[in-house]
Design a protein around this motif. Structure first.
Motif, PDB file in Angstrom:
ATOM      1  N   SER A  10     -18.794  28.694 -13.682  1.00 51.92           N
ATOM      2  CA  SER A  10     -20.379  28.604 -13.293  1.00 51.92           C
ATOM      3  C   SER A  10     -20.702  29.580 -12.449  1.00 51.92           C
ATOM      4  N   ILE A  11     -22.141  29.979 -12.361  1.00 52.73           N
ATOM      5  CA  ILE A  11     -22.627  30.957 -11.862  1.00 52.73           C
ATOM      6  C   ILE A  11     -23.881  30.550 -11.186  1.00 52.73           C
ATOM      7  N   SER A  12     -24.029  30.775  -9.849  1.00 55.55           N
ATOM      8  CA  SER A  12     -25.035  30.132  -8.844  1.00 55.55           C
ATOM      9  C   SER A  12     -25.445  31.514  -7.978  1.00 55.55           C
ATOM     10  N   GLU A  13     -26.643  31.230  -7.176  1.00 48.12           N
ATOM     11  CA  GLU A  13     -26.815  31.879  -6.084  1.00 48.12           C
ATOM     12  C   GLU A  13     -26.006  31.639  -4.948  1.00 48.12           C
ATOM     13  N   SER A  14     -25.490  32.491  -4.277  1.00 46.29           N
ATOM     14  CA  SER A  14     -24.849  32.544  -2.988  1.00 46.29           C
ATOM     15  C   SER A  14     -25.388  32.221  -1.837  1.00 46.29           C
ATOM     16  N   PRO A  15     -24.883  31.664  -0.697  1.00 49.98           N
ATOM     17  CA  PRO A  15     -25.689  31.677   0.563  1.00 49.98           C
ATOM     18  C   PRO A  15     -26.356  33.050   1.131  1.00 49.98           C
ATOM     19  N   LEU A  16     -25.755  34.231   0.479  1.00 48.55           N
ATOM     20  CA  LEU A  16     -26.406  35.314   0.978  1.00 48.55           C
ATOM     21  C   LEU A  16     -27.352  36.028  -0.252  1.00 48.55           C
ATOM     22  N   ASP A  17     -28.439  36.273   0.275  1.00 45.84           N
ATOM     23  CA  ASP A  17     -29.478  36.791  -0.498  1.00 45.84           C
ATOM     24  C   ASP A  17     -28.949  37.836  -1.519  1.00 45.84           C
ATOM     25  N   GLY A  18     -29.369  37.988  -2.798  1.00 43.31           N
ATOM     26  CA  GLY A  18     -29.026  39.191  -3.658  1.00 43.31           C
ATOM     27  C   GLY A  18     -27.466  38.903  -4.148  1.00 43.31           C
ATOM     28  N   LEU A  19     -26.833  38.131  -3.719  1.00 43.37           N
ATOM     29  CA  LEU A  19     -25.479  37.991  -4.476  1.00 43.37           C
ATOM     30  C   LEU A  19     -25.186  36.634  -4.963  1.00 43.37           C
ATOM     31  N   TYR A  20     -24.547  36.787  -6.265  1.00 43.05           N
ATOM     32  CA  TYR A  20     -24.513  35.493  -7.032  1.00 43.05           C
ATOM     33  C   TYR A  20     -22.786  35.166  -6.952  1.00 43.05           C
ATOM     34  N   GLN A  21     -22.571  33.664  -6.921  1.00 42.57           N
ATOM     35  CA  GLN A  21     -21.293  33.422  -6.766  1.00 42.57           C
ATOM     36  C   GLN A  21     -20.884  32.818  -8.303  1.00 42.57           C
ATOM     37  N   VAL A  22     -19.649  33.522  -8.608  1.00 47.00           N
ATOM     38  CA  VAL A  22     -19.116  33.212  -9.965  1.00 47.00           C
ATOM     39  C   VAL A  22     -17.933  32.372  -9.585  1.00 47.00           C
ATOM     40  N   GLN A  23     -17.993  31.094 -10.119  1.00 47.54           N
ATOM     41  CA  GLN A  23     -16.683  30.307 -10.130  1.00 47.54           C
ATOM     42  C   GLN A  23     -15.811  30.140 -11.306  1.00 47.54           C
ATOM     43  N   MET A  24     -14.615  30.728 -11.374  1.00 46.60           N
ATOM     44  CA  MET A  24     -13.859  30.768 -12.544  1.00 46.60           C
ATOM     45  C   MET A  24     -13.169  29.322 -12.713  1.00 46.60           C
ATOM     46  N   GLU A  25     -12.681  29.148 -14.086  1.00 43.77           N
ATOM     47  CA  GLU A  25     -12.113  27.810 -14.236  1.00 43.77           C
ATOM     48  C   GLU A  25     -11.059  27.466 -13.597  1.00 43.77           C
ATOM     49  N   SER A  26     -10.406  28.308 -13.003  1.00 43.72           N
ATOM     50  CA  SER A  26      -9.176  28.294 -11.968  1.00 43.72           C
ATOM     51  C   SER A  26      -9.712  27.398 -10.563  1.00 43.72           C
ATOM     52  N   GLY A  27     -11.051  27.806 -10.389  1.00 42.64           N
ATOM     53  CA  GLY A  27     -11.354  27.429  -9.184  1.00 42.64           C
ATOM     54  C   GLY A  27     -11.683  28.560  -8.299  1.00 42.64           C
ATOM     55  N   ARG A  28     -11.300  29.599  -8.604  1.00 40.68           N
ATOM     56  CA  ARG A  28     -11.392  30.930  -7.737  1.00 40.68           C
ATOM     57  C   ARG A  28     -12.626  31.205  -7.932  1.00 40.68           C
ATOM     58  N   ILE A  29     -13.135  32.256  -6.860  1.00 38.08           N
ATOM     59  CA  ILE A  29     -14.568  32.582  -6.796  1.00 38.08           C
ATOM     60  C   ILE A  29     -14.550  34.043  -6.492  1.00 38.08           C
ATOM     61  N   ILE A  30     -15.442  34.792  -7.527  1.00 35.72           N
ATOM     62  CA  ILE A  30     -15.680  36.197  -6.911  1.00 35.72           C
ATOM     63  C   ILE A  30     -17.215  36.328  -6.772  1.00 35.72           C
ATOM     64  N   TYR A  31     -17.829  37.224  -6.505  1.00 34.18           N
ATOM     65  CA  TYR A  31     -19.369  37.407  -6.240  1.00 34.18           C
ATOM     66  C   TYR A  31     -19.643  38.766  -7.123  1.00 34.18           C
ATOM     67  N   ALA A  32     -21.146  38.588  -7.396  1.00 35.26           N
ATOM     68  CA  ALA A  32     -21.691  39.515  -8.410  1.00 35.26           C
ATOM     69  C   ALA A  32     -23.170  40.087  -7.968  1.00 35.26           C
TER      70      ALA A  32
END
Length: 239
Positions: free
Chosen positions: A41-63
């Motif tokens: 999934s991809i959603s807005e992160s709590p930090l403006d201008g940064l998106y939260q990318v959740q991988m199927e493993s549960g790990r998260i990166i930002y974009a």
């Protein structure tokens, strides 16, 4: 200036200007990298201008919204004067959901008579601390903790430990075979379709680096051995 002119003209004529959504931009960018895991999934992160990318493993990166920049690391909330690791909290929740979704028949489970919660343990039959922890499974069960074993042969899916663990998963009595193996006794070779390699890969994806790797019901990782009473207290506090 010419771009602004044509944009204004299109709007004036009522023609929509189609812009790719940030999620689409990010997915397209990540697809080019051929990552070993899929985007969940991809959603807005709590930090403006940064998106939260959740991988199927549960790990998260930002974009970034255009998918041209990626950030790997922890995002902290310090608004109330304390450090709250938002990344760890989100990852734990997703990992917990992933582990809790593993079919019970694919795990070697030591059930409690009166279960209060459970732990999922990535284990290796040749690991000393795994053997010590296994000697306390009865105590964990008595404290209401169901123990769910997943396979994580430290020498990899082609090593001797993996072969032993395949025999455990394929045994007529996997619980007894697990106990015998962790006592250092030999067990009968057995073959069948089994999840050992799949669970090893899952462990790698969610950050397992050694055994025992104990995940509480809410996805919180407890690395390494802890005495049964201490582990039970943490498990009950993190359901």
């Amino acid at each position: 200036m010419r771009f602004k002119y044509y944009t204004a003209l299109l709007l004036a004529l009522g023609a929509p200007v189609v812009m790719a959504a940030p999620a689409d931009e990010i997915r397209a960018s990540l697809a080019k990298l051929n990552l070993p895991m899929q985007v969940q999934s991809i959603s807005e992160s709590p930090l403006d201008g940064l998106y939260q990318v959740q991988m199927e493993s549960g790990r998260i990166i930002y974009a970034s919204p255009d998918g041209k920049f990626l950030v790997q690391g922890a995002l902290f909330d310090v608004t109330d004067g304390t450090l709250k690791n938002l990344t760890a909290a989100a990852e734990s929740s997703a990992i917990g959901e992933s582990l809790n979704a593993i079919p019970r028949e694919e795990l070697v489970i030591f059930a409690a008579e009166e279960p209060k919660t459970h732990v999922t343990i990535f284990t290796d039959v040749d690991c000393g601390y795994c053997r010590l922890l296994h000697s306390e499974v009865d105590e964990l069960n008595a404290l209401g903790i169901e123990v769910r074993y997943a396979a994580f042969p430290r020498s990899g899916p082609a090593g001797d430990s993996a072969r032993t663990m395949e025999s455990i998963w394929c045994a007529d009595d996997p619980q007894q075979a697990m106990t015998e193996a962790k006592l250092g006794n030999s067990i009968a070779d057995a073959s069948c379709p089994n999840p050992v390699e799949q669970q090893y890969q899952l462990g790698m994806q969610i950050g397992v680096q050694g055994t025992p790797a104990i995940f509480l019901a809410n996805g919180t990782l407890v690395p390494g051995y802890k005495p049964a009473k201490v582990l039970a207290e943490e498990a009950l506090a993190n359901q």
